[in-house]
Design a protein around this motif. Structure first.
Motif, PDB file in Angstrom:
ATOM      1  N   PRO A  10      49.204 -11.601  40.323  1.00  0.00           N
ATOM      2  CA  PRO A  10      49.751 -11.174  41.611  1.00  0.00           C
ATOM      3  C   PRO A  10      48.601 -10.872  42.562  1.00  0.00           C
ATOM      4  O   PRO A  10      47.601 -10.273  42.152  1.00  0.00           O
ATOM      5  N   THR A  11      48.723 -11.297  43.809  1.00  0.00           N
ATOM      6  CA  THR A  11      47.638 -11.016  44.753  1.00  0.00           C
ATOM      7  C   THR A  11      48.162 -10.583  46.104  1.00  0.00           C
ATOM      8  O   THR A  11      49.167 -11.094  46.605  1.00  0.00           O
ATOM      9  N   LEU A  72      54.832  -6.046  43.805  1.00  0.00           N
ATOM     10  CA  LEU A  72      54.076  -6.552  42.659  1.00  0.00           C
ATOM     11  C   LEU A  72      54.986  -7.096  41.548  1.00  0.00           C
ATOM     12  O   LEU A  72      54.845  -8.239  41.113  1.00  0.00           O
ATOM     13  N   ALA A  75      57.013 -10.195  42.548  1.00  0.00           N
ATOM     14  CA  ALA A  75      56.141 -11.366  42.662  1.00  0.00           C
ATOM     15  C   ALA A  75      55.814 -11.930  41.278  1.00  0.00           C
ATOM     16  O   ALA A  75      55.866 -13.143  41.045  1.00  0.00           O
ATOM     17  N   LEU A 214      47.768   0.733  45.635  1.00  0.00           N
ATOM     18  CA  LEU A 214      48.554   1.826  45.089  1.00  0.00           C
ATOM     19  C   LEU A 214      48.524   2.999  46.071  1.00  0.00           C
ATOM     20  O   LEU A 214      47.480   3.535  46.371  1.00  0.00           O
TER      21      LEU A 214
HETATM   22  N1  GDD Z   1      52.014 -10.557  45.219  1.00  0.00           N
HETATM   23  C1  GDD Z   1      51.720  -9.256  45.348  1.00  0.00           C
HETATM   24  N2  GDD Z   1      52.519  -8.478  46.144  1.00  0.00           N
HETATM   25  N3  GDD Z   1      50.673  -8.724  44.693  1.00  0.00           N
HETATM   26  C2  GDD Z   1      50.399  -7.415  44.855  1.00  0.00           C
HETATM   27  C3  GDD Z   1      51.177  -6.568  45.677  1.00  0.00           C
HETATM   28  C4  GDD Z   1      52.303  -7.147  46.349  1.00  0.00           C
HETATM   29  O1  GDD Z   1      53.030  -6.494  47.088  1.00  0.00           O
HETATM   30  N4  GDD Z   1      50.653  -5.316  45.602  1.00  0.00           N
HETATM   31  C5  GDD Z   1      49.584  -5.393  44.792  1.00  0.00           C
HETATM   32  N5  GDD Z   1      49.420  -6.654  44.346  1.00  0.00           N
HETATM   33  C6  GDD Z   1      48.389  -7.145  43.407  1.00  0.00           C
HETATM   34  C7  GDD Z   1      46.980  -6.799  43.819  1.00  0.00           C
HETATM   35  O2  GDD Z   1      46.425  -7.761  44.701  1.00  0.00           O
HETATM   36  C8  GDD Z   1      46.261  -6.766  42.481  1.00  0.00           C
HETATM   37  O3  GDD Z   1      45.872  -8.058  42.052  1.00  0.00           O
HETATM   38  C9  GDD Z   1      47.333  -6.257  41.538  1.00  0.00           C
HETATM   39  O4  GDD Z   1      48.591  -6.513  42.173  1.00  0.00           O
HETATM   40  C10 GDD Z   1      47.190  -4.756  41.250  1.00  0.00           C
HETATM   41  O5  GDD Z   1      47.116  -4.061  42.464  1.00  0.00           O
HETATM   42  P1  GDD Z   1      46.036  -2.914  42.701  1.00  0.00           P
HETATM   43  O6  GDD Z   1      46.187  -2.463  44.089  1.00  0.00           O
HETATM   44  O7  GDD Z   1      44.689  -3.355  42.245  1.00  0.00           O
HETATM   45  O8  GDD Z   1      46.631  -1.782  41.762  1.00  0.00           O
HETATM   46  P2  GDD Z   1      45.900  -0.703  40.884  1.00  0.00           P
HETATM   47  O9  GDD Z   1      44.594  -1.179  40.334  1.00  0.00           O
HETATM   48  O10 GDD Z   1      45.911   0.573  41.601  1.00  0.00           O
HETATM   49  O11 GDD Z   1      46.988  -0.590  39.703  1.00  0.00           O
HETATM   50  C11 GDD Z   1      46.828  -1.289  38.507  1.00  0.00           C
HETATM   51  O12 GDD Z   1      46.734  -0.358  37.501  1.00  0.00           O
HETATM   52  C12 GDD Z   1      47.918   0.365  37.239  1.00  0.00           C
HETATM   53  C13 GDD Z   1      47.676   1.362  36.169  1.00  0.00           C
HETATM   54  O13 GDD Z   1      47.096   2.449  36.703  1.00  0.00           O
HETATM   55  C14 GDD Z   1      47.996  -2.243  38.219  1.00  0.00           C
HETATM   56  O14 GDD Z   1      47.658  -3.061  37.102  1.00  0.00           O
HETATM   57  C15 GDD Z   1      49.267  -1.547  37.876  1.00  0.00           C
HETATM   58  O15 GDD Z   1      50.241  -2.492  37.440  1.00  0.00           O
HETATM   59  C16 GDD Z   1      48.986  -0.574  36.791  1.00  0.00           C
HETATM   60  O16 GDD Z   1      50.147   0.151  36.505  1.00  0.00           O
END
Ligand code: GDD
Ligand code: MN
Length: 365
Positions: A10-11, A72, A75, A214
């Motif tokens: 997802p991006t 997320l 998607a 997040l």
């Molecule tokens: N298509 C899409 N749409 N992708 C998204 C969206 C969206 O609305 N929001 C975020 N993403 C993608 C981001 O581009 C990234 O590749 C991935 O989802 C995770 O987003 P981050 O913004 O990097 O989240 P994080 O690092 O705070 O959260 C991660 O860790 C969490 C655990 O603490 C994620 O892996 C979560 O799933 C996980 O729970």
């Protein structure tokens, strides 16, 4: 060799991470037959173009573009449904997930004894790197809440990094809610049978380029997901929220009414009219931010939505009156007639505004 693994990424605003990630996948998946599917929600930074540029020279790389939607989990589900390989992995784009785990995940699921292999930060040997103590505490709390809605004893139910067997995913997908960030939790809570899993420890890395998506609203969506999984079977969580906001609106209504009567000493009809309009507007705002966070209306759509909300609720008030008066005349006690009118009115308002005010598919995210 037929392709056996799809990696879904997802991006949203991840352009700088696309190329380094693909390079790492090429290295670590050497000798396997795989593809990578990026699913981008129309982010303004040109992530999809960066993927497409590589896809023209490497047919293992695909790109799905979603327009007018955000989310997320949703998607990921869409991209997973576009795959036909027997195994599907989901992984973030920002290099926080350790890609060297992928071949081991595949080894774990291939013999068929487990349905899903999960990258875990909270299993012996795993970790979260250098997180602030606040973020670590929030994550632990969310993890504990998450364990309440799934039957499996997962160390890291919040993980966004896993590999699942295609059939196990397809069995669950129709029951998944697709709300928010927590796709793994959704999958476990939605599967019609308990999933056999294995957790592989890894250390969560620092984000490579770009920023995290997040925010506090993601936390709110998580609460909604938990609600859906706990009560969603019989009453839609959105309806519960809508009704809760309605109750809050009643408080606002009475406060405005009392204020105008006692303060400037306006007449009852004028005060009541003002209170109705203010309470409806308040309800619209709050519902737009919380209940319909994922379909939030902005700009012109926001104004159009406001007027359709007024219209729907006015009709709802008439229906409320009609039901209540009918029951009261038929001999029901006043409180039963009144409550029945309010419930029917609320259901009407909910159903009509869900379709006409926050109509899915026509709104921009
Ligand atoms: N298509 C899409 N749409 N992708 C998204 C969206 C969206 O609305 N929001 C975020 N993403 C993608 C981001 O581009 C990234 O590749 C991935 O989802 C995770 O987003 P981050 O913004 O990097 O989240 P994080 O690092 O705070 O959260 C991660 O860790 C969490 C655990 O603490 C994620 O892996 C979560 O799933 C996980 O729970
Ligand atoms: Mn991240």
């Amino acid at each position: 060799m037929t392709r056996e693994l799809s990696v879904v990424i997802p991006t949203f605003n991840e352009r700088e991470n696309v190329e380094p990630l693909i390079e790492r996948l090429i290295t670590v998946l050497d000798g396997l037959s795989w593809e990578v599917v990026f699913v981008n929600d129309d982010s303004p930074d040109g992530t999809a173009d960066a993927v497409a540029a590589i896809a023209t020279r490497d047919d293992r790389v695909r790109c799905i573009r979603r327009i007018g939607r955000r989310g997320l989990s949703a998607a990921c589900i869409e991209a997973m449904l576009s795959t036909t390989t027997p195994y599907v992995a989901v992984m973030d784009a920002d290099l926080q997930h350790d890609e060297t785990l992928l071949p081991r995940m595949l080894e774990a699921v291939k013999p068929g004894a487990v349905d899903i292999a999960i990258g875990s930060r909270y299993t012996e040997g795993g970790g979260v790197g250098d997180w602030s103590s606040e973020r670590a505490a929030i994550s632990r709390l969310a993890t504990r809440l998450g364990r309440m809605v799934i039957k499996a004893d997962l160390g890291d139910p919040m993980s966004g990094f896993f590999m699942v067997e295609q059939h196990a995913f397809l069995e669950a997908v129709r029951h998944m809610s697709g709300t928010g960030f927590k796709i793994l939790l959704d999958l476990f809570a939605s599967s019609p049978r308990p999933l056999c899993f294995v957790e592989l420890p890894y250390t969560f890395r620092q984000r490579h380029a770009g920023e995290s998506k997040l925010d506090t609203m993601v936390a709110w969506e998580y609460v909604m997901l938990l609600g859906e999984k706990m009560f969603g079977g019989w009453i839609p969580v959105r309806f519960l929220l809508f009704a809760g906001v309605g109750a809050l609106g009643l408080v606002v209504h009475l406060a405005v009414l009392g204020g105008l009567l006692k303060g400037p000493g306006l007449s009852f009809p004028i005060s009541q009219t003002a209170a109705v309009i203010i309470a409806m507007t308040f309800n619209y705002f709050v519902n737009n931010v919380f209940t319909y966070r994922d379909k939030r209306l902005k700009g012109f759509g926001f104004l159009r939505g406001l007027f359709s909300f007024y219209a729907a609720c006015s009709l709802g008030a008439l229906i409320n009156l009609a039901v209540a008066i009918y029951l009261f005349d038929a001999g029901s006690p006043w409180w039963l007639a009144g409550a029945a009118g309010a419930v029917v009115g609320a259901v009407w308002n909910y159903a009509i505004t869900a379709t006409f005010t926050w109509n899915s598919g026509r709104t921009k995210g």
